[in-house]
Motif scaffolding. Sequence first.
Motif, PDB file in Angstrom:
ATOM      1  N   MET A   1      -4.306   2.099   5.386  1.00 18.05           N
ATOM      2  CA  MET A   1      -5.552   1.448   4.968  1.00 18.05           C
ATOM      3  C   MET A   1      -6.638   1.505   6.023  1.00 18.05           C
ATOM      4  O   MET A   1      -7.804   1.233   5.725  1.00 18.05           O
ATOM      5  CB  MET A   1      -5.283  -0.007   4.574  1.00 18.05           C
TER       6      MET A   1
ATOM      7  N   TRP B   1      -4.636   1.105  -6.626  1.00 22.74           N
ATOM      8  CA  TRP B   1      -4.069   0.080  -5.739  1.00 22.74           C
ATOM      9  C   TRP B   1      -4.930  -1.171  -5.757  1.00 22.74           C
ATOM     10  O   TRP B   1      -4.426  -2.287  -5.927  1.00 22.74           O
ATOM     11  CB  TRP B   1      -3.950   0.639  -4.327  1.00 22.74           C
TER      12      TRP B   1
ATOM     13  N   ILE C   1       0.229  -4.454   4.268  1.00 27.99           N
ATOM     14  CA  ILE C   1      -0.572  -3.248   4.472  1.00 27.99           C
ATOM     15  C   ILE C   1      -0.199  -2.587   5.800  1.00 27.99           C
ATOM     16  O   ILE C   1       0.365  -3.226   6.689  1.00 27.99           O
ATOM     17  CB  ILE C   1      -2.085  -3.537   4.440  1.00 27.99           C
TER      18      ILE C   1
ATOM     19  N   ARG D   1     -10.167   5.023   3.073  1.00 31.03           N
ATOM     20  CA  ARG D   1      -9.460   3.950   2.379  1.00 31.03           C
ATOM     21  C   ARG D   1      -9.955   2.556   2.746  1.00 31.03           C
ATOM     22  O   ARG D   1      -9.728   1.615   1.990  1.00 31.03           O
ATOM     23  CB  ARG D   1      -7.951   4.024   2.680  1.00 31.03           C
TER      24      ARG D   1
ATOM     25  N   ASP E   1       0.812  -1.217   0.000  1.00 25.45           N
ATOM     26  CA  ASP E   1       0.000   0.000   0.000  1.00 25.45           C
ATOM     27  C   ASP E   1       0.844   1.265   0.000  1.00 25.45           C
ATOM     28  O   ASP E   1       0.619   2.175  -0.803  1.00 25.45           O
ATOM     29  CB  ASP E   1      -1.001  -0.004   1.164  1.00 25.45           C
TER      30      ASP E   1
ATOM     31  N   LEU F   1      -9.745  -1.521   0.883  1.00 28.89           N
ATOM     32  CA  LEU F   1      -9.231  -2.776   1.432  1.00 28.89           C
ATOM     33  C   LEU F   1     -10.321  -3.842   1.403  1.00 28.89           C
ATOM     34  O   LEU F   1     -10.069  -4.991   1.014  1.00 28.89           O
ATOM     35  CB  LEU F   1      -8.739  -2.566   2.868  1.00 28.89           C
TER      36      LEU F   1
ATOM     37  N   GLU G   1      -6.157   5.122  -4.600  1.00 27.96           N
ATOM     38  CA  GLU G   1      -6.605   3.926  -3.902  1.00 27.96           C
ATOM     39  C   GLU G   1      -7.307   2.971  -4.860  1.00 27.96           C
ATOM     40  O   GLU G   1      -7.153   1.740  -4.742  1.00 27.96           O
ATOM     41  CB  GLU G   1      -7.545   4.306  -2.757  1.00 27.96           C
TER      42      GLU G   1
END
Length: 308
Positions: free
Chosen positions: A269, A237, A264, A274, A223, A278, A234
């Motif tokens: 996260m 990601w 992470i 965010r 991350d 996840l 994000e």
Amino acid sequence: MSLDDDYLRYAWRRHGYDHDWYEWSMLHERPAVRWPENKPLALWLNVSVQFFPLNQRNIPFKVPNGMTMPYPDLRHFSLREYGNRVGIYRVLKALDHYGVTPTFAVNTQVAERMPYLRDALVERGDEILCHGWNMDHQHYGGQDRDEEAELVKRAVGGLRDLTGRDIRGWLSPARVHSPNTPGLLVENGIQWFGDWVNDDMPYPFRTDKGVLHAIPLSTELEDQFILCNNLHSEASWAEQIADACDFLLAEARQQGGRLLALNIHPWLMGQPHRIGYLEQVLAHVMGSGQVWSASASDILARCQASQE
């Protein structure tokens, strides 16, 4: 201009590598690994639980993700602390919801300074590995061996004492280490480390004190690397991890088991803007029904047993 004769007589010039840390081998030529229930992909979800001192020493270089403003850099210090006070509980809730078995990489000073968090992680029963003393005590080339030996002993022994757990794994702060570090880890009863990212599967790693194992913990999918270094969003990601998961699944069906290793950080996260990404990642990875989620040590043990 011709090459000097000494270049052609280089002692390590040979097929493969110019060192003896591990054997030369191509991934697709190794014996196929089989995970439990014949699932093609294993998931190592590593949660880095870290302490960044406010008054950094920055030896031998500036601490990655550490304080960046003039002392006292309370803005960044408190952001890192947010992960250990708030963010990690959101992360744990998400992992439990999707049936993910985490491994926790813990700085020993976190276990020392934050007993409430240490006890919560111990009570869960998940694997805890040593992430060094703190993020400002790095292991590096040129470091005095006795100094480093004391640091490794203090970090590993301290974490064992504070958690009451058998600490078998190691992840160096900033993922840097000296030529002495692997041997010192073996001397302190460490069985594997996650610093080298040159493979998709675990492999034996030689030291002058005995055999260690390397379990590659991907930097490219981390991350902080994607969000803070590459400055991707994000959403990007999450997309990159989904792409990696799908590709490894397809490759594993043809060549044998593969490992998806994700690292992470709760201070990243666990943020309210965010945590949904996840959850999106976990839903995609675990939603296939073809992923075995396990601790890093269990993944290594299964890999070894599968190849005996």
